[in-house]
Scaffold this motif. Structure first.
Motif, PDB file in Angstrom:
ATOM      1  N   HIS A  64      45.374  54.887  50.471  1.00 52.79           N
ATOM      2  CA  HIS A  64      44.250  54.065  50.019  1.00 52.79           C
ATOM      3  C   HIS A  64      44.380  53.573  48.575  1.00 52.79           C
ATOM      4  O   HIS A  64      43.532  52.798  48.127  1.00 52.79           O
ATOM      5  CB  HIS A  64      42.934  54.854  50.136  1.00 52.79           C
ATOM      6  N   THR A  65      45.412  53.999  47.864  1.00 54.35           N
ATOM      7  CA  THR A  65      45.465  53.757  46.423  1.00 54.35           C
ATOM      8  C   THR A  65      46.820  53.218  45.975  1.00 54.35           C
ATOM      9  O   THR A  65      47.861  53.652  46.470  1.00 54.35           O
ATOM     10  CB  THR A  65      45.186  55.070  45.658  1.00 54.35           C
ATOM     11  N   THR A  82      44.513  51.415  41.295  1.00 56.02           N
ATOM     12  CA  THR A  82      43.592  50.417  41.845  1.00 56.02           C
ATOM     13  C   THR A  82      43.427  50.718  43.329  1.00 56.02           C
ATOM     14  O   THR A  82      44.278  51.390  43.934  1.00 56.02           O
ATOM     15  CB  THR A  82      44.133  48.979  41.690  1.00 56.02           C
ATOM     16  N   PRO A  83      42.373  50.220  43.970  1.00 54.13           N
ATOM     17  CA  PRO A  83      42.292  50.335  45.434  1.00 54.13           C
ATOM     18  C   PRO A  83      43.480  49.624  46.075  1.00 54.13           C
ATOM     19  O   PRO A  83      43.951  48.601  45.564  1.00 54.13           O
ATOM     20  CB  PRO A  83      40.976  49.620  45.770  1.00 54.13           C
ATOM     21  N   ARG A  84      43.959  50.154  47.163  1.00 53.46           N
ATOM     22  CA  ARG A  84      45.098  49.527  47.833  1.00 53.46           C
ATOM     23  C   ARG A  84      44.788  48.092  48.239  1.00 53.46           C
ATOM     24  O   ARG A  84      45.688  47.237  48.259  1.00 53.46           O
ATOM     25  CB  ARG A  84      45.496  50.351  49.068  1.00 53.46           C
ATOM     26  N   SER A  85      43.535  47.810  48.548  1.00 52.09           N
ATOM     27  CA  SER A  85      43.150  46.472  48.979  1.00 52.09           C
ATOM     28  C   SER A  85      43.351  45.430  47.891  1.00 52.09           C
ATOM     29  O   SER A  85      43.369  44.228  48.167  1.00 52.09           O
ATOM     30  CB  SER A  85      41.686  46.470  49.429  1.00 52.09           C
ATOM     31  N   GLU A  86      43.518  45.868  46.630  1.00 53.18           N
ATOM     32  CA  GLU A  86      43.714  44.944  45.511  1.00 53.18           C
ATOM     33  C   GLU A  86      45.192  44.787  45.142  1.00 53.18           C
ATOM     34  O   GLU A  86      45.508  44.088  44.181  1.00 53.18           O
ATOM     35  CB  GLU A  86      42.949  45.445  44.287  1.00 53.18           C
TER      36      GLU A  86
END
Length: 334
Positions: free
Chosen positions: A220-221, A235-239
């Motif tokens: 997730h990171t 950062t969040p993995r989505s970013e």
């Protein structure tokens, strides 16, 4: 006896590369005379197109935005008559990966490089898959059994693809092995290592990019383990644009994030650190697993030069050797 329809097989192409879309479209239409009824650049669009058109054949790339190609393949199990062929990168040459994809419902797996080297062989393979499907229908008809109905239009079977988890990034084909390696090597953190800092400092100076980072991504990171010009931390993995870098072996280049639908709305683009251009290369371990990414960043659009790519490749190789030698694998009890 039921009379089977004589018609051209209908195909949906799912690939985020415009070049590959064009190559597949040419092979399938000009050589095999199939009908292309849809082309999707991401998994979410593919679901909508497949539900609407109900094609006979779907070609699927593995590294897709929003919905991973593996997830899409698994979701299509509700259409057993629909043929699914994975056309992706070198992962399709890995026997273990191929076996797992076939278990999920792939009728065949073809690497993009092999397809490019032997287009005739690719067309022959696709033709065999579709002919075998037709023979099964004919056999069922001769035995008086109900043959699978051709998948035509939205009025076909009425089945709908179950809701899938929507991801804003692709998932590498070696995700399980990659995360296990990160855990074993102790890389999923932002602990300081001066030798890694020396690499990012050198790369930033020799390329004139204002920022450089070495990142490692767990479930997730995204961990920014070493950096120049951007904050160390996570950062969040989505970013993480580096999600795309670790999905392949070649440089991942974004000349202008504002012009790319995948990244234009990311927080790291719209605010700090305001990434406008990105060049990344995977850090590949001795086993072939893509452990992390080394990237160059700028706050303005720019095109990478051959010399800058050469420097990036050299430092990425050094980084791979260093991280594997620096941390002894941690043994966990079963």
């Amino acid at each position: 006896m039921r009379k089977l329809e004589s018609r051209r097989p209908r195909v949906v192409i799912v690939d985020d590369s415009r070049t590959m879309q064009a190559v597949l479209e040419q092979l399938l239409t000009l050589r095999l005379r199939y009908e292309i009824v849809g082309i999707a650049s991401d998994g979410r669009s593919a679901v909508a197109i497949i539900e609407q058109t109900r094609p006979d054949l779907v070609t699927i790339d593995l590294t897709l935005p929003y919905i991973d190609g593996r997830q899409l393949l698994e979701a299509l199990h509700i259409f057993p008559e629909m043929k699914k062929v994975v056309v992706s990168a070198a992962a399709c040459e890995n026997l273990a990966v191929k076996a797992s994809l076939e278990k999920l419902g792939a009728d065949s797996c073809v690497s993009k490089s092999r397809m490019s080297q032997d287009p005739d062989g690719f067309c022959h393979l696709i033709g065999m898959i579709m002919r075998n499907s037709k023979k099964l229908q004919e056999k069922a008809s001769l035995l008086g059994m109900p043959a699978p109905a051709p998948l035509r239009g939205s009025s076909g079977s009425g089945k709908r693809i179950a809701a899938l988890p929507i991801l804003s990034y692709p998932i590498p084909t070696d995700e399980v092995e990659r995360r296990a390696a990160l855990q074993g090597l102790g890389l999923a953190n932002d602990n300081v290592d001066r030798r890694l800092d020396l690499l990012t400092e050198h790369l930033a100076k020799t390329t004139s990019y204002p920022a450089c980072a070495m990142t490692f991504i767990d479930q997730h990171t995204q961990w920014i383990k070493s950096s120049v010009g951007v904050d160390r931390g996570f950062t969040p993995r989505s970013e993480a644009i580096c999600n795309y870098t670790i999905c392949g072996d070649d440089p991942f280049i974004v000349s202008d994030t504002h012009a790319d639908i995948r990244f234009a709305k990311l927080e790291v683009v719209l605010s700090g650190p305001m990434i406008r251009s990105y060049v990344g290369l995977p850090i590949i371990g001795s086993s072939g697993v893509r452990l992390g990414a080394l990237c160059l960043l700028d706050t303005k659009p720019r095109r990478v030069t051959v010399e800058e790519l050469t420097n990036l490749r050299s430092i990425a190789r050094i980084a791979a050797e260093l991280v594997e030698a620096r941390w002894e694998p941690i043994r966990y009890a079963a």
